[in-house]
Write an enzyme that holds these catalytic residues in place. Structure first.
Site, short mmCIF file in Angstrom:
data_model
loop_
_atom_site.label_atom_id
_atom_site.label_comp_id
_atom_site.label_asym_id
_atom_site.label_seq_id
_atom_site.Cartn_x
_atom_site.Cartn_y
_atom_site.Cartn_z
N LYS A 9 17.52 -19.01 -10.66
CA LYS A 9 17.73 -17.57 -10.50
C LYS A 9 18.89 -17.10 -11.36
O LYS A 9 18.80 -16.11 -12.06
CB LYS A 9 18.00 -17.29 -9.02
CG LYS A 9 17.46 -16.03 -8.47
CD LYS A 9 16.04 -16.07 -7.99
CE LYS A 9 15.05 -16.50 -9.04
NZ LYS A 9 13.74 -16.80 -8.52
N GLU A 47 16.45 -23.84 -7.06
CA GLU A 47 16.01 -22.45 -7.10
C GLU A 47 17.18 -21.52 -7.46
O GLU A 47 17.02 -20.57 -8.24
CB GLU A 47 15.40 -22.07 -5.73
CG GLU A 47 15.09 -20.59 -5.53
CD GLU A 47 14.14 -20.01 -6.57
OE1 GLU A 47 13.54 -20.75 -7.37
OE2 GLU A 47 14.03 -18.76 -6.60
N GLU A 74 18.03 -17.26 -15.15
CA GLU A 74 17.02 -16.35 -15.71
C GLU A 74 17.49 -14.91 -15.78
O GLU A 74 17.06 -14.19 -16.68
CB GLU A 74 15.64 -16.49 -15.03
CG GLU A 74 15.53 -16.08 -13.59
CD GLU A 74 14.10 -16.28 -13.04
OE1 GLU A 74 13.97 -16.39 -11.83
OE2 GLU A 74 13.13 -16.30 -13.82
N ARG A 98 4.75 0.78 -6.57
CA ARG A 98 4.68 -0.18 -5.47
C ARG A 98 3.64 -1.27 -5.74
O ARG A 98 3.62 -2.28 -5.03
CB ARG A 98 4.31 0.56 -4.17
CG ARG A 98 5.38 1.50 -3.68
CD ARG A 98 4.83 2.47 -2.66
NE ARG A 98 4.47 1.86 -1.40
CZ ARG A 98 5.29 1.72 -0.37
NH1 ARG A 98 6.52 2.15 -0.45
NH2 ARG A 98 4.88 1.16 0.74
N TRP A 151 -2.95 -2.36 -1.74
CA TRP A 151 -2.58 -3.71 -2.20
C TRP A 151 -3.28 -4.62 -1.21
O TRP A 151 -2.91 -4.70 -0.04
CB TRP A 151 -1.06 -3.86 -2.18
CG TRP A 151 -0.58 -5.27 -2.32
CD1 TRP A 151 -0.25 -6.12 -1.30
CD2 TRP A 151 -0.37 -6.00 -3.52
NE1 TRP A 151 0.16 -7.32 -1.81
CE2 TRP A 151 0.10 -7.29 -3.16
CE3 TRP A 151 -0.53 -5.69 -4.88
CZ2 TRP A 151 0.41 -8.26 -4.10
CZ3 TRP A 151 -0.21 -6.67 -5.81
CH2 TRP A 151 0.25 -7.92 -5.43
N ASN A 193 -1.02 1.37 5.96
CA ASN A 193 -0.17 0.39 5.28
C ASN A 193 0.33 -0.57 6.36
O ASN A 193 0.86 -0.11 7.37
CB ASN A 193 1.00 1.11 4.60
CG ASN A 193 2.00 0.15 3.99
OD1 ASN A 193 1.71 -1.02 3.78
ND2 ASN A 193 3.19 0.65 3.71
N GLY A 194 0.15 -1.87 6.16
CA GLY A 194 0.60 -2.85 7.17
C GLY A 194 -0.50 -3.86 7.44
O GLY A 194 -1.46 -3.97 6.67
N LYS A 251 6.53 -11.63 -16.00
CA LYS A 251 6.33 -11.81 -14.56
C LYS A 251 5.26 -12.86 -14.29
O LYS A 251 5.39 -13.68 -13.40
CB LYS A 251 5.95 -10.46 -13.92
CG LYS A 251 5.72 -10.53 -12.40
CD LYS A 251 7.01 -10.81 -11.67
CE LYS A 251 6.83 -11.00 -10.18
NZ LYS A 251 7.96 -11.73 -9.57
N CYS A 310 0.83 -1.20 0.00
CA CYS A 310 0.00 0.00 0.00
C CYS A 310 0.87 1.26 0.00
O CYS A 310 1.98 1.25 0.49
CB CYS A 310 -0.88 0.03 1.24
SG CYS A 310 -1.92 -1.42 1.40
N HIS A 364 26.28 -40.29 -11.43
CA HIS A 364 25.42 -41.01 -12.38
C HIS A 364 25.35 -40.27 -13.72
O HIS A 364 24.48 -40.57 -14.53
CB HIS A 364 24.02 -41.19 -11.78
CG HIS A 364 24.06 -42.00 -10.52
ND1 HIS A 364 24.20 -43.36 -10.52
CD2 HIS A 364 24.01 -41.62 -9.22
CE1 HIS A 364 24.23 -43.81 -9.28
NE2 HIS A 364 24.11 -42.76 -8.46
O1 M6R Z 1 3.13 -16.50 -10.19
P1 M6R Z 1 3.65 -17.90 -10.05
O2 M6R Z 1 4.33 -18.12 -8.72
O3 M6R Z 1 2.63 -18.94 -10.33
O4 M6R Z 1 4.78 -18.02 -11.14
C1 M6R Z 1 5.44 -19.22 -11.37
C2 M6R Z 1 6.69 -19.03 -12.19
O5 M6R Z 1 6.36 -18.51 -13.44
C3 M6R Z 1 7.70 -18.11 -11.51
O6 M6R Z 1 8.04 -18.57 -10.24
C4 M6R Z 1 8.97 -17.98 -12.35
O7 M6R Z 1 9.65 -19.19 -12.36
C5 M6R Z 1 9.85 -16.85 -11.81
N1 M6R Z 1 10.32 -16.04 -12.90
C6 M6R Z 1 11.03 -17.31 -11.05
O8 M6R Z 1 11.88 -16.29 -10.65
#
Ligand code: M6R
Length: 609
Positions: free
Chosen positions: A486, A482, A489, A27, A74, A100-101, A604, A2, A505
């Site tokens: 990161k 993960e 990407e 934001r 938000w 906000n909070g 996103k 928010c 393996h």
């Molecule tokens: O909005 P979601 O969590 O469902 O999105 C899933 C993936 O598209 C998302 O986590 C994607 O892998 C990100 N870019 C990772 O950083």
């Protein structure tokens, strides 16, 4: 997250408020509103959706007045709607509040106020604040706000105005940001500096529990007891673009730094601390019948799927319940077997990922019960699931998910521990031990962030490596997946993750002098196994980074570099061990000249297949 603004001066307040709210749009928000005090009294206008809808309402019916407050919301409690938008007012409409909070004890306060005849008009946690201030108000707004604050638990930044106090805005904060801009004959409040810069560069930063009283010609500060406080006036030298990112170069770095707060917000409201500590999921509709499930199936995509893998290990460890984890895009097209008594946990930051929604709908059709973990109130996933547990991470703007991931982990741990306690797999004492450890994580995350320069330096020396492999066992394997995602990407480095036991393996054939291997080593019972795996890749010329505990020297002899994280019980380390990897990916991307906030080819929210 928010956004709050407030203005008091000689100008018309409405355009100032709208303009300042526009500066907070970055934001993220789902609705907006303003309250302006003028000759017609206190007038409130609110609208769901973009600010332009609020502007249309205001254009149709102009509101005049030289003081007011505004808000971009938000949603956390109650879905986005006109009704749930801020400002919220007391019953007579004479006191208006923007917030906000999260007010953690809002349900209790709502019941208390309802008993006293208050009729609530929204589903928000915020509305209780307006009614509480009203309850204590007898002419002195500062005193009424101070009294109301003694009843609030949780986090808040507040702006408050009252129809009978025509030269006064009260502003206060606890665990949510708020800045006061000091102008000439006018003063302004905002959640963040960008909203102020057009009016003044002279600001006061409110500290927790401090209260500011803004008048047209002055700003005074008080502590929670009402004693005057002297504050230092600061000069902001940032430009607007930098200010939007809170002084950080990118949203991703800002969001990495927001993790301690996001973790606290996600955890705090769910812990009960009466006689012994316990986990409160009853407010989201959870009851014992859920924990009687025969099997849990977790479905998600990308980063959220990695949270699901941590979830599998956590559920099996804490609650002794079989768990399958599925990539949603695979799940929806194979021929999965549903059993009566299955429950599904669907994880999605956005709550709108097409594959994840499709998997959820298949599960629902089979009669399974669904728990959603999502960051977006009112998202499709939240609306269609049986139970929703929100990650209170605030909007995540960078494409690469960081704070959404660690708060997903927090939710997964809370549910797994709750299941474990209800199924008699962990004792009260063990539960209290793990809750204590969860409560320490935000401060521990902060400690990791305070050493980010070490990782930046390491990235500067290694960003041009062509291959990076992450390896670990158990929970560390999930974080390897993960971390590799990161790095690939945003830095476009070819990175992969391996369960360390799998190396021999096949994957070890890829290792040579050009390979960076990040070994995540936090599972104490498997240190010897990890040491052997590290020696194997080292013998083939790889450079080795080890991520392990602060007090652990087991790997010093085999590692080229050791990144240390604070000690926590092994199953909880993912929330900490991922942070150096997020930072490493970020700094590599920056070194390579990439924009980490908008990596190539990625969106996103993946709302199409
Ligand atoms: O909005 P979601 O969590 O469902 O999105 C899933 C993936 O598209 C998302 O986590 C994607 O892998 C990100 N870019 C990772 O950083």
């Amino acid at each position: 997250m928010c956004g709050i603004v407030g203005y008091i001066g000689d100008e018309e307040a409405t355009p100032v408020l709208i303009n300042a709210l526009k500066k907070l749009e970055y934001r993220g928000y789902d609705s907006a509103g303003i309250a302006v005090l003028g000759d017609e009294g206190l007038v409130v206008r609110k609208a769901k959706g973009a600010l332009k809808f609020l502007e249309q309402k205001i254009a149709a019916e102009i509101i005049r007045g030289t003081m007011g407050i505004g808000h971009t919301r938000w949603a956390t409690h109650g879905e986005p709607s006109d009704q749930n938008s801020h400002p919220h007012t007391n019953v007579s409409g004479q006191i208006a509040v923007v917030h906000n909070g999260i007010i953690e004890n809002h349900a209790k306060l709502k019941a208390w106020l309802t008993e006293r005849g208050v009729a609530f008009r929204s589903e928000t946690d915020t509305e209780v604040i307006a009614h509480l201030i009203d309850f204590y108000y007898s002419g002195n707004l500062l005193d009424a706000v101070r009294e109301a604050l003694t009843r609030l638990e949780g986090s808040y930044a507040l702006g408050v105005i009252c129809q009978t106090n025509t030269d006064e805005i009260i502003a206060v904060r606890k665990d949510s940001p708020l800045v006061i801009g000091a102008g000439e004959g006018e003063n302004i409040i905002a959640s963040d500096v960008p909203a102020l810069l057009e009016y003044t560069r002279n600001v006061y930063y409110l500290d927790d529990r401090e209260i500011a009283v803004l008048k047209r010609g002055s700003v005074e500060f008080y502590d929670e007891e009402g004693r005057p406080v002297q504050k230092e006036l600061c000069r902001v030298e940032w430009d607007v673009a930098a200010a939007e990112k809170g002084g950080y170069e990118h949203f991703m770095l800002k969001e990495i730094h927001e993790q301690p707060t996001a973790l606290t917000d996600t955890l705090r409201a769910r812990i009960k601390t009466y006689a012994t500590k316990s986990i409160n999921l009853e407010e989201i509709g959870f009851n014992e019948s859920w924990a009687k499930a025969d099997r849990v199936i977790i479905t998600a995509c990308g980063t959220a799927w990695h949270a699901g893998i941590v979830g599998k290990y956590a559920f099996e460890h804490f609650a002794r319940i079989p768990v399958d984890v599925d990539i949603a895009s695979e799940f929806r097209y194979r021929d999965p077997i549903f059993n009566p008594g299955d429950i599904f946990i669907i994880i999605s930051q956005s709550g709108e990922t097409a594959d994840t929604l499709a998997a959820m709908r298949m599960a629902k059709k089979s009669g399974a019960r669904i728990i959603a973990i999502t960051n977006v109130v009112g998202s499709t996933l939240a609306r269609e699931a049986d139970l929703v547990m929100y990650t209170w991470a605030g909007p995540e703007i960078a494409v690469a998910s960081t704070k959404a991931f660690t708060t997903q982990l927090m939710c997964v741990y809370l549910i797994a521990l709750k299941f474990g306690a209800l199924r008699g797999c962990i004792s009260e004492t063990e539960l209290a031990y793990y809750i204590d450890a969860l409560e320490e994580l935000p401060a521990q995350a902060e400690r990791i962030l305070s050493h980010k320069e070490d990782i930046q330096r390491f990235a500067a020396g290694n960003f041009n490596k062509t291959k990076a492999f992450f390896m670990g066992r158990l929970f560390d394997y999930a974080i390897s997946l993960e971390s590799a995602l990161k790095l690939k990407e945003i830095s476009y480095t070819h990175s992969e993750a391996f369960a360390a036991g799998e190396l021999k393996h096949g994957p070890i054939a890829l290792v040579d002098e050009s390979t960076l291997v990040v070994a995540i080593c936090t599972q104490r019972a498997l240190f010897e196994k990890m040491e052997s795996n590290i020696k194997e890749v080292k013998a083939r010329g790889a450079s080795i980074i080890v991520i392990t505990y602060d007090d652990e020297h087991f790997f010093d002899a085999v590692a080229d570099e050791v990144f240390r994280i604070p000690c926590t019980p092994d199953p909880l380390t993912p929330i900490l061990s991922v942070i150096p990897c997020q930072l490493y990916a970020y700094y590599c991307a920056v070194q390579r000249g990439n924009d980490p906030d908008k990596p190539r080819n990625l969106a996103k929210s993946v709302t199409v297949e």
